[in-house]
Design a protein around this motif. Structure first.
Motif, PDB file in Angstrom:
ATOM      1  N   ILE B  53       0.694  -1.414   0.007  1.00 44.40           N
ATOM      2  CA  ILE B  53       0.080   0.231   0.034  1.00 44.40           C
ATOM      3  C   ILE B  53       0.789   1.421  -0.151  1.00 44.40           C
ATOM      4  O   ILE B  53       0.733   2.249  -0.747  1.00 44.40           O
ATOM      5  CB  ILE B  53      -0.987   0.062   1.217  1.00 44.40           C
ATOM      6  N   GLN B  54       1.873   1.278   0.850  1.00 46.87           N
ATOM      7  CA  GLN B  54       2.684   2.433   1.211  1.00 46.87           C
ATOM      8  C   GLN B  54       3.467   2.643  -0.605  1.00 46.87           C
ATOM      9  O   GLN B  54       3.811   3.770  -0.799  1.00 46.87           O
ATOM     10  CB  GLN B  54       3.985   2.135   2.039  1.00 46.87           C
ATOM     11  N   ASP B  55       3.912   1.486  -0.951  1.00 46.17           N
ATOM     12  CA  ASP B  55       4.610   1.488  -2.340  1.00 46.17           C
ATOM     13  C   ASP B  55       3.859   2.389  -3.419  1.00 46.17           C
ATOM     14  O   ASP B  55       4.055   3.039  -4.139  1.00 46.17           O
ATOM     15  CB  ASP B  55       5.058   0.128  -2.648  1.00 46.17           C
ATOM     16  N   SER B  56       2.386   1.496  -3.349  1.00 51.68           N
ATOM     17  CA  SER B  56       1.645   1.959  -4.330  1.00 51.68           C
ATOM     18  C   SER B  56       1.001   3.407  -4.283  1.00 51.68           C
ATOM     19  O   SER B  56       1.109   4.382  -5.085  1.00 51.68           O
ATOM     20  CB  SER B  56       0.069   1.121  -4.370  1.00 51.68           C
ATOM     21  N   THR B  57       1.036   4.083  -3.116  1.00 49.55           N
ATOM     22  CA  THR B  57       0.856   5.505  -2.689  1.00 49.55           C
ATOM     23  C   THR B  57       1.786   6.332  -2.974  1.00 49.55           C
ATOM     24  O   THR B  57       1.582   7.333  -3.514  1.00 49.55           O
ATOM     25  CB  THR B  57       0.630   5.524  -1.137  1.00 49.55           C
ATOM     26  N   SER B  58       3.022   5.830  -2.956  1.00 44.50           N
ATOM     27  CA  SER B  58       3.969   6.469  -3.261  1.00 44.50           C
ATOM     28  C   SER B  58       4.288   7.042  -4.885  1.00 44.50           C
ATOM     29  O   SER B  58       4.707   7.731  -5.146  1.00 44.50           O
ATOM     30  CB  SER B  58       5.420   6.100  -2.671  1.00 44.50           C
ATOM     31  N   LYS B  59       3.816   5.781  -5.714  1.00 44.03           N
ATOM     32  CA  LYS B  59       3.751   5.841  -7.011  1.00 44.03           C
ATOM     33  C   LYS B  59       2.798   6.729  -7.585  1.00 44.03           C
ATOM     34  O   LYS B  59       2.647   7.085  -8.659  1.00 44.03           O
ATOM     35  CB  LYS B  59       3.696   4.425  -7.617  1.00 44.03           C
ATOM     36  N   SER B 159      -4.528   7.634   4.058  1.00 42.87           N
ATOM     37  CA  SER B 159      -5.239   7.596   5.352  1.00 42.87           C
ATOM     38  C   SER B 159      -5.069   6.271   5.959  1.00 42.87           C
ATOM     39  O   SER B 159      -4.809   5.971   7.142  1.00 42.87           O
ATOM     40  CB  SER B 159      -6.643   7.985   5.267  1.00 42.87           C
ATOM     41  N   LEU B 160      -5.024   5.089   5.091  1.00 39.84           N
ATOM     42  CA  LEU B 160      -5.028   3.755   5.610  1.00 39.84           C
ATOM     43  C   LEU B 160      -3.688   3.568   6.084  1.00 39.84           C
ATOM     44  O   LEU B 160      -3.440   2.984   7.016  1.00 39.84           O
ATOM     45  CB  LEU B 160      -5.297   2.888   4.377  1.00 39.84           C
ATOM     46  N   VAL B 161      -2.469   4.071   5.166  1.00 36.77           N
ATOM     47  CA  VAL B 161      -1.183   3.849   5.600  1.00 36.77           C
ATOM     48  C   VAL B 161      -1.019   4.539   7.179  1.00 36.77           C
ATOM     49  O   VAL B 161      -0.222   3.869   7.962  1.00 36.77           O
ATOM     50  CB  VAL B 161      -0.285   4.502   4.567  1.00 36.77           C
ATOM     51  N   LYS B 162      -1.584   5.649   7.334  1.00 40.66           N
ATOM     52  CA  LYS B 162      -1.551   6.471   8.351  1.00 40.66           C
ATOM     53  C   LYS B 162      -2.083   5.601   9.574  1.00 40.66           C
ATOM     54  O   LYS B 162      -1.435   5.360  10.612  1.00 40.66           O
ATOM     55  CB  LYS B 162      -2.251   7.678   8.408  1.00 40.66           C
ATOM     56  N   ASP B 163      -3.207   4.863   9.336  1.00 37.89           N
ATOM     57  CA  ASP B 163      -3.591   4.073  10.335  1.00 37.89           C
ATOM     58  C   ASP B 163      -2.964   2.931  10.735  1.00 37.89           C
ATOM     59  O   ASP B 163      -2.949   2.644  11.997  1.00 37.89           O
ATOM     60  CB  ASP B 163      -5.142   3.698  10.018  1.00 37.89           C
ATOM     61  N   LEU B 164      -2.463   2.483   9.755  1.00 41.20           N
ATOM     62  CA  LEU B 164      -1.605   0.919   9.816  1.00 41.20           C
ATOM     63  C   LEU B 164      -0.150   1.483  10.638  1.00 41.20           C
ATOM     64  O   LEU B 164       0.179   0.490  11.525  1.00 41.20           O
ATOM     65  CB  LEU B 164      -1.384   0.450   8.373  1.00 41.20           C
ATOM     66  N   THR B 165       0.476   2.369  10.220  1.00 42.91           N
ATOM     67  CA  THR B 165       1.636   2.831  10.609  1.00 42.91           C
ATOM     68  C   THR B 165       1.833   3.664  11.877  1.00 42.91           C
ATOM     69  O   THR B 165       2.841   3.749  12.345  1.00 42.91           O
ATOM     70  CB  THR B 165       2.701   3.036   9.346  1.00 42.91           C
ATOM     71  N   ASN B 166       0.544   4.599  11.878  1.00 41.62           N
ATOM     72  CA  ASN B 166       1.057   5.569  12.765  1.00 41.62           C
ATOM     73  C   ASN B 166       1.804   6.723  12.236  1.00 41.62           C
ATOM     74  O   ASN B 166       2.259   7.525  13.074  1.00 41.62           O
ATOM     75  CB  ASN B 166       1.300   5.129  14.186  1.00 41.62           C
ATOM     76  N   LYS B 167       2.107   6.808  10.820  1.00 40.75           N
ATOM     77  CA  LYS B 167       3.002   7.636  10.646  1.00 40.75           C
ATOM     78  C   LYS B 167       2.187   8.521   9.332  1.00 40.75           C
ATOM     79  O   LYS B 167       1.604   7.817   8.482  1.00 40.75           O
ATOM     80  CB  LYS B 167       4.121   7.004   9.759  1.00 40.75           C
TER      81      LYS B 167
END
Lengths: 126, 224
Positions: B53-59, B159-167
């Motif tokens: 998800i993080q990778d896709s978000t950055s792309k 928002s999903l990444v933030k919920d999963l990683t708190n970052k």
């Protein structure tokens, strides 16, 4: 009296196409603006502008907001406004007519349609 | 004596309950073990999903940027075509003037009439090219609509990444990357059929025929 057009469109391509179409149907005088905000500045600073051709979807101030702003000013109540847009839904057309555009063209258009609408507006104003 | 017996019975009852609990616990242990095993095997999977998800978000901003580049490139190319069309149109116009002047000096000539007819056809074709180039504006609005969708997907994934990683996502896309609401028409179509224009004409006629107050015009369209 010669018509001086204000062409308002955020697309460079469309401003050029509208300008070329105007030349084709015998109108040589025009100025351009890339959104409604710039259009109001040009309109207020150039007394010779006597016809507005505007797009709808634009940044800053949209075409519809531009029409409402123009019509809200007593000085421009009778200023001919032609909207040229991709918006062809009934509710859009009705909204533009309620905002008091004189006529409306759905893109893509031909110079013939442009000529027809300009003539209709001018003859109904006379 | 009676009271003591009752207490003993109570103790035995409690011991019985305790025994039942231990028997139940023994049965529960393998199930709990299975849950733990499942959780352990799921953790790497979830970490993998999180990374993807993080990778896709950055792309995503790159995809949006690529779409913007397509729009800009087509606008530049369209302007170049319009420059060529203008140049050819001017040449044709001066050719037409010269042929007209020859015609007025030499009188009617079949070849000249044919040439003038051909020039008029070329003029019409040049105008048709200009009309077709409106496709650039229409497709750029469609691409803006795609970019707008991409933006909403990126916001949801961030928002999903933030919920999963708190970052927070540190890669904040440029303000100009995504189009603002109202600057494009998601329903823009390159459609040369005249149905929409016919609808416009009928509504304009209806409005113009009712030379009434704005209130009445609004009423006229109220049920449209």
């Amino acid at each position: 009296m010669a018509l001086k057009f204000l062409i308002v469109d955020d697309s460079v391509t469309m401003r050029r196409i509208v300008a070329n179409s105007l030349k084709t149907i015998g109108h040589e005088l025009f100025v351009e603006a890339s959104d409604g905000k710039e259009a109001m500045v040009k309109l207020n600073s150039d007394e010779e502008i006597n016809f507005v051709i505007t797009d709808w979807n634009m940044p800053e101030v949209s075409g519809l907001e531009l029409v409402r702003t123009i019509r809200a000013n007593e000085k421009y109540v009778a200023l001919p406004i032609l909207m040229v847009t991709t918006r062809g839904l009934k509710e859009d057309i009705v909204e533009a007519l309620q905002a008091k555009v004189n006529n409306y063209i759905v893109k893509p258009f031909t110079p013939q349609i442009l000529k027809e609408k300009i003539e209709q507006i001018i003859s109904s104003a006379a | 004596m009676m009271e003591q017996k009752t207490n003993m019975e109570n103790i035995f009852d409690k011991l019985g309950d305790l025994k039942s609990f231990f028997i139940y616990g023994q049965k529960l242990i393998p199930i709990l073990q299975k849950i733990i095993d499942f959780m352990q095997s799921t953790v790497p999977l979830l970490e993998n999903v999180n990374r993807e998800i993080q990778d896709s978000t950055s792309k995503i901003p790159k995809a949006a940027l690529q779409i913007n580049r397509v729009t800009n490139a087509t606008e530049v190319a369209t302007t170049e075509i319009l420059d060529v069309v203008d140049g050819v149109s001017m040449d044709i116009h001066s050719m037409k003037d010269k042929l007209q002047s020859i015609k007025s000096r030499m009188g009617e000539d079949d070849d000249l009439v044919t040439l003038l007819g051909m020039i008029e056809k070329i003029e019409t074709r040049m105008m048709n090219i200009t009309i077709s180039l409106q496709v650039q504006d229409i497709t750029s609005q469609q691409l803006s609509s795609v970019n707008h969708l991409i933006q909403s997907i990126q916001e949801k994934l961030s928002s999903l990444v933030k919920d999963l990683t708190n970052k927070e996502n540190k890669e904040i896309p440029s303000i100009d990357l995504y189009p603002r609401d109202g600057t494009f028409n998601a329903d823009a179509r390159y459609d040369k059929n005249s149905k929409s224009q016919e609808l416009v004409d009928s509504l304009v006629t209806k409005r113009n025929n009712s030379k009434t107050s704005q209130e009445e015009i609004d009423k006229l369209f109220a049920n449209q």
